[in-house]
Write a protein that holds these residues in place. Structure first.
Motif, PDB file in Angstrom:
ATOM      1  N   TRP B  38       0.666  -1.280  -0.264  1.00  0.00           N
ATOM      2  CA  TRP B  38       0.061   0.166   0.078  1.00  0.00           C
ATOM      3  C   TRP B  38       0.877   1.282  -0.209  1.00  0.00           C
ATOM      4  O   TRP B  38       2.073   1.300   0.594  1.00  0.00           O
ATOM      5  CB  TRP B  38      -0.896   0.042   1.225  1.00  0.00           C
ATOM      6  CG  TRP B  38      -1.988   0.918   1.228  1.00  0.00           C
ATOM      7  CD1 TRP B  38      -1.802   2.095   1.680  1.00  0.00           C
ATOM      8  CD2 TRP B  38      -3.207   0.763   0.721  1.00  0.00           C
ATOM      9  NE1 TRP B  38      -3.120   2.715   1.411  1.00  0.00           N
ATOM     10  CE2 TRP B  38      -3.938   1.878   0.739  1.00  0.00           C
ATOM     11  CE3 TRP B  38      -3.956  -0.266   0.158  1.00  0.00           C
ATOM     12  CZ2 TRP B  38      -5.269   2.143   0.467  1.00  0.00           C
ATOM     13  CZ3 TRP B  38      -5.267  -0.116  -0.314  1.00  0.00           C
ATOM     14  CH2 TRP B  38      -6.042   1.165  -0.273  1.00  0.00           C
ATOM     15  N   PRO B  39       0.568   2.016  -0.851  1.00  0.00           N
ATOM     16  CA  PRO B  39       1.515   3.339  -1.019  1.00  0.00           C
ATOM     17  C   PRO B  39       1.597   4.229   0.382  1.00  0.00           C
ATOM     18  O   PRO B  39       0.502   3.976   1.041  1.00  0.00           O
ATOM     19  CB  PRO B  39       0.852   4.215  -1.772  1.00  0.00           C
ATOM     20  CG  PRO B  39      -0.530   3.756  -1.955  1.00  0.00           C
ATOM     21  CD  PRO B  39      -0.364   2.326  -1.849  1.00  0.00           C
ATOM     22  N   ASP B  41       1.086   6.901   2.786  1.00  0.00           N
ATOM     23  CA  ASP B  41       0.171   7.878   2.585  1.00  0.00           C
ATOM     24  C   ASP B  41      -0.030   8.693   3.832  1.00  0.00           C
ATOM     25  O   ASP B  41      -0.625   8.455   4.795  1.00  0.00           O
ATOM     26  CB  ASP B  41      -1.067   7.169   2.343  1.00  0.00           C
ATOM     27  CG  ASP B  41      -2.395   8.230   1.942  1.00  0.00           C
ATOM     28  OD1 ASP B  41      -1.930   9.446   1.630  1.00  0.00           O
ATOM     29  OD2 ASP B  41      -3.624   7.954   2.243  1.00  0.00           O
ATOM     30  N   ALA B  43      -1.164  11.720   4.144  1.00  0.00           N
ATOM     31  CA  ALA B  43      -2.300  12.615   4.445  1.00  0.00           C
ATOM     32  C   ALA B  43      -3.531  11.730   5.215  1.00  0.00           C
ATOM     33  O   ALA B  43      -4.104  12.140   6.127  1.00  0.00           O
ATOM     34  CB  ALA B  43      -2.882  12.830   2.938  1.00  0.00           C
ATOM     35  N   SER B  44      -3.551  10.335   4.638  1.00  0.00           N
ATOM     36  CA  SER B  44      -4.642   9.584   5.352  1.00  0.00           C
ATOM     37  C   SER B  44      -4.024   9.501   7.094  1.00  0.00           C
ATOM     38  O   SER B  44      -5.016   9.794   7.836  1.00  0.00           O
ATOM     39  CB  SER B  44      -4.411   8.175   5.024  1.00  0.00           C
ATOM     40  OG  SER B  44      -5.145   7.958   3.914  1.00  0.00           O
ATOM     41  N   VAL B  47      -5.117  12.662   8.577  1.00  0.00           N
ATOM     42  CA  VAL B  47      -6.673  12.907   8.767  1.00  0.00           C
ATOM     43  C   VAL B  47      -7.170  11.794   9.918  1.00  0.00           C
ATOM     44  O   VAL B  47      -8.077  12.251  10.713  1.00  0.00           O
ATOM     45  CB  VAL B  47      -7.390  12.401   7.251  1.00  0.00           C
ATOM     46  CG1 VAL B  47      -8.797  11.901   7.623  1.00  0.00           C
ATOM     47  CG2 VAL B  47      -7.146  13.555   6.360  1.00  0.00           C
ATOM     48  N   ARG B  48      -6.324  10.771   9.961  1.00  0.00           N
ATOM     49  CA  ARG B  48      -6.758   9.998  11.059  1.00  0.00           C
ATOM     50  C   ARG B  48      -6.553  10.391  12.391  1.00  0.00           C
ATOM     51  O   ARG B  48      -7.332  10.634  13.467  1.00  0.00           O
ATOM     52  CB  ARG B  48      -6.176   8.463  11.103  1.00  0.00           C
ATOM     53  CG  ARG B  48      -6.140   7.704  12.297  1.00  0.00           C
ATOM     54  CD  ARG B  48      -5.691   6.470  12.135  1.00  0.00           C
ATOM     55  NE  ARG B  48      -6.798   5.455  12.808  1.00  0.00           N
ATOM     56  CZ  ARG B  48      -6.155   4.237  13.077  1.00  0.00           C
ATOM     57  NH1 ARG B  48      -5.378   3.790  12.773  1.00  0.00           N
ATOM     58  NH2 ARG B  48      -7.331   3.656  13.886  1.00  0.00           N
ATOM     59  N   ILE B  51      -9.158  13.162  13.156  1.00  0.00           N
ATOM     60  CA  ILE B  51     -10.312  12.740  13.419  1.00  0.00           C
ATOM     61  C   ILE B  51     -10.263  12.319  14.912  1.00  0.00           C
ATOM     62  O   ILE B  51     -11.344  12.685  15.889  1.00  0.00           O
ATOM     63  CB  ILE B  51     -10.672  11.611  12.451  1.00  0.00           C
ATOM     64  CG1 ILE B  51     -11.030  12.146  11.256  1.00  0.00           C
ATOM     65  CG2 ILE B  51     -11.975  11.098  13.111  1.00  0.00           C
ATOM     66  CD1 ILE B  51     -11.366  11.211  10.279  1.00  0.00           C
ATOM     67  N   ILE B 338     -17.880  14.083   8.718  1.00  0.00           N
ATOM     68  CA  ILE B 338     -16.779  13.082   8.386  1.00  0.00           C
ATOM     69  C   ILE B 338     -17.583  11.703   8.599  1.00  0.00           C
ATOM     70  O   ILE B 338     -17.124  10.776   7.859  1.00  0.00           O
ATOM     71  CB  ILE B 338     -15.575  13.096   9.742  1.00  0.00           C
ATOM     72  CG1 ILE B 338     -15.131  14.489   9.237  1.00  0.00           C
ATOM     73  CG2 ILE B 338     -14.885  11.870   9.516  1.00  0.00           C
ATOM     74  CD1 ILE B 338     -14.013  15.010  10.361  1.00  0.00           C
ATOM     75  N   GLN B 341     -18.778  10.736   5.553  1.00  0.00           N
ATOM     76  CA  GLN B 341     -17.697  10.372   4.437  1.00  0.00           C
ATOM     77  C   GLN B 341     -17.290   8.880   4.501  1.00  0.00           C
ATOM     78  O   GLN B 341     -16.487   8.670   3.524  1.00  0.00           O
ATOM     79  CB  GLN B 341     -16.667  11.409   4.460  1.00  0.00           C
ATOM     80  CG  GLN B 341     -16.921  12.726   4.448  1.00  0.00           C
ATOM     81  CD  GLN B 341     -17.657  13.026   3.087  1.00  0.00           C
ATOM     82  OE1 GLN B 341     -16.932  13.009   2.012  1.00  0.00           O
ATOM     83  NE2 GLN B 341     -18.608  13.647   3.121  1.00  0.00           N
ATOM     84  N   GLU B 342     -17.704   8.429   5.507  1.00  0.00           N
ATOM     85  CA  GLU B 342     -17.098   7.037   5.880  1.00  0.00           C
ATOM     86  C   GLU B 342     -17.585   6.014   4.649  1.00  0.00           C
ATOM     87  O   GLU B 342     -18.990   6.299   4.354  1.00  0.00           O
ATOM     88  CB  GLU B 342     -17.409   6.369   7.085  1.00  0.00           C
ATOM     89  CG  GLU B 342     -16.837   5.203   7.732  1.00  0.00           C
ATOM     90  CD  GLU B 342     -17.443   4.981   8.995  1.00  0.00           C
ATOM     91  OE1 GLU B 342     -17.453   5.464  10.035  1.00  0.00           O
ATOM     92  OE2 GLU B 342     -18.084   3.677   9.318  1.00  0.00           O
TER      93      GLU B 342
END
Lengths: 283, 355
Positions: B38-39, B41, B43-44, B47-48, B51, B338, B341-342
């Motif tokens: 998996w690249p 990331d 940003a993820s 974001v996590r 949140i 959010i 958005q899940e």
């Protein structure tokens, strides 16, 4: 299961004395002329070659000696690591099971021996069929293979099981999603090098190409159990596709090194596609 | 700035609940064949954590809000403009007599034939006081009138119309006795329970001395000190009264009997002027015997009370719970968005869009 057998072809001549459908190397009853012999040496008047006998100035009688139509050994190796249990658009384990069953059926139709080996970090006995002519293998696979639960994250068993395969060259189908490291893949290919190997690569559309384009989720690695929070977006999907493309290219390069050509199963399995694959295969 | 206090500090024990989002992910989980390639990331990851932080903040603010934080307002030193003035108006009978120099032609004035010359003391005082009130919009006025007994006609309030009406309605009436001491006490009561925000003034408008008994003097003195009130006495002098500055007693009783004089002399050892001078609070007396003089006296009063007053103002408690509730609501709205958005089902986006 729709019975639709696979017309597999090979470019090499199998050894062995079991009669089958392939053009073999030993003498016997077959379609391909091997040599002309004197009736005196091969006293089988059914195979008298009138044309050669009449042409001979010494009026000797010749009989045809042909290559035996030889039976092949068809081996299916199924990877049973946890990632093979993935259920996306299709149930990956069911796809593997269907491929094995179709191959078993096709092998019996051609009179070839069929062997099945299922392994993760070790060989799984419940999923093993020794290579022999087996009429009911496809039924057995359908009824028993789903009892095997894919688990673990190591494929050492698959590498080990290569030593249990027949010594003579066989047609080996390696069914896996090939989420292995490059060295493992290389090792596996190397061990199988004297066989005719067809890597069957299982993919799921929901993995990459049809993954959600937006939103958030947690993905759990089926093999290691690690979780990862992902925020799906165009950029991530792009890099994900690039990664998968790199992996596929790596697989193709490795295969080419050993003279294999991977067969991609994207989603569900279509036996006709595999037949086409054999028609196109040049090696 | 004082320290933060909590109405229900025991609820702060719930604060560790804010760590809950750090333990549980609360996002739908899907199996995936392998995340090995998996690249990377960032940003993820961000974001996590954002949140999680958001959820922790929501719980944190809710707990804090439930514990109801507040700060003591403390005290603030303020400058009060204007004054609180209680007008103590004598309406005894003698106030209806003419002002010095304007006391002739009374009969014709009472008959309504002419009022060009006659001007009673109370009328003059009323007119001047009314003008005074109108000139000073920042002041708060109260009104006590008295003759035999004091009447609080207007409480100390910003209701100007009430004070003016009270002033206009003050008519003199003779009852033979003047309750000056009690009137002053009643006037001082107006300041009771009021924060000291402006200079306090008792404006006594009267035309004569009255008897204040010895113990009453002491009580008055204490009350003046406690209320920090100034006293200004506008002594409206008629034709017959003597100057307060040199007399022992200037009664407004028309007929002063020998017994009265003796009684007053016995009870009151010092003159009113002397009594007031000993109050310990600023005291001024204006002896006025004409309308012009009344005006001048009023002018002097307004000058005296124009000084700004510094005083300590106790500020109310400041509560912060609603801010925290507001923050929690906003953040919860954000979290709700959010949550929308899940990914509910790991399926191609076309499905999730059409659902």
């Amino acid at each position: 299961m729709k019975q639709q057998w696979i017309d597999y072809r090979i470019q090499w001549k199998p050894t062995g004395h079991q009669s089958g459908a392939m053009r073999g190397l030993s003498a016997g009853i077959g379609d391909h002329l091997r040599a002309l012999a004197l009736l005196r040496d091969y006293p089988d008047p059914r195979r008298l070659d009138l044309r050669a006998s009449l042409r001979d100035p010494f009026e000797r009688l010749f009989v045809r000696d042909t290559y035996l139509n030889t039976a092949l050994k068809l081996i299916v190796l199924v990877d049973a690591t946890a990632s093979m249990g993935y259920v996306g658009a299709v149930n990956r384990w069911q796809v593997a099971q269907e491929i094995a069953a179709q191959l078993a059926l096709s092998a019996y139709r051609s009179g070839d021996a069929f062997g099945l080996y299922v392994a993760n970090q070790a060989l799984i006995r419940e999923g093993t069929l020794p290579p022999r002519l087996n009429r009911s293998a496809w039924l057995w696979i359908q009824q028993h293979l789903h009892r095997v639960k894919p688990q673990g994250n190591r494929m050492d068993g698959l590498i080990k099981v290569t030593s249990q395969l027949p010594r003579k060259r066989s047609l080996v189908f390696l069914v896996s999603d090939f989420r292995w490291s490059e060295s493992d893949t290389n090792m596996m290919f190397k061990k199988l090098n004297h066989h005719d190997v067809i890597p069957i690569v299982l993919e799921d559309p929901f993995e990459v190409s049809q993954a959600p384009k937006q939103g958030m989720a947690i993905l759990q690695d089926a093999e290691t159990g690690q979780s990862k929070f992902v925020w799906m977006r165009a950029g991530l999907i792009q890099s994900l596709q690039n990664k998968r493309l790199q992996h596929t290219q790596m697989l193709h390069q490795l295969s080419r090194r050993y003279g294999y050509k991977p067969f991609l199963v994207h989603g569900s399995f279509n036996p006709m596609a595999l037949t086409h694959y054999f028609m196109e295969r040049q090696t | 700035m004082s320290h933060l206090h909590f109405l229900k500090p025991e609820l702060l024990w719930l604060l560790p609940l804010a760590l809950l989002p750090l333990l549980s992910h609360g996002v739908k989980q899907f199996s995936y064949p392998s995340l090995a390639d998996w690249p990377k990331d960032l940003a993820s990851l961000n974001v996590r954590w954002a949140i999680r932080l958001l959820a922790a903040l929501v719980i944190f603010s809710l707990v804090i809000a439930a514990a109801a934080p507040f700060t003591e307002g403390g005290t603030e030193s303020r400058v009060g403009l204007g004054a609180e003035i209680v007008v103590v108006l004598d309406r005894s009978g003698s106030m209806s007599e003419g002002l010095k120099g304007r006391d002739y032609n009374r009969q014709s004035a009472e008959a309504g034939e002419s009022d060009t010359h006659f001007l009673s003391k109370i009328e003059a005082a009323r007119a001047v006081l009314l003008k005074f009130m109108q000139q000073r919009p920042a002041d708060t006025f109260g009104m006590v009138v008295f003759n035999a007994s004091p009447i609080s006609v207007a409480p100390l309030s910003s209701d100007r119309a009430l004070a003016e009406a009270a002033l206009l309605s003050a008519q003199s009436q003779s009852t033979g006795f003047t309750a000056l001491g009690r009137a002053l006490a009643l006037a001082l009561d107006h300041f009771e329970d009021r924060p000291y925000t402006a200079s306090r003034l008792i404006l006594l408008v009267s035309d004569g001395d009255a008897v204040i008994e010895g113990e009453d003097q002491e009580v008055l003195k204490q009350a003046f000190i406690r209320q920090r009130a100034q006293l200004m006495w506008i002594y409206v002098r008629g034709e017959r009264e003597q100057s307060i500055l040199d007399t022992v007693i200037a009664g407004d009783n028309e007929i002063i009997t020998a017994q009265d004089t003796a009684y007053a002399t016995q009870q009151q050892t010092a003159s009113m002027h002397q009594v007031f001078s000993q109050l310990g609070m600023p005291y001024q007396a204006f002896e006025v015997d004409s309308e012009q003089g009344l005006n001048n006296a009023i002018q002097a009063v307004s000058n005296a009370t124009n000084k700004p007053t510094r005083y300590e103002y106790r500020l109310p408690r400041k509560h912060y719970a609603h801010y925290f509730y507001g923050i929690a609501i906003v953040l919860m709205g954000l979290l709700f968005w959010i949550k929308q958005q899940e990914i509910v089902v790991w399926q191609p986006s076309s499905f999730s869009k059409s659902r």
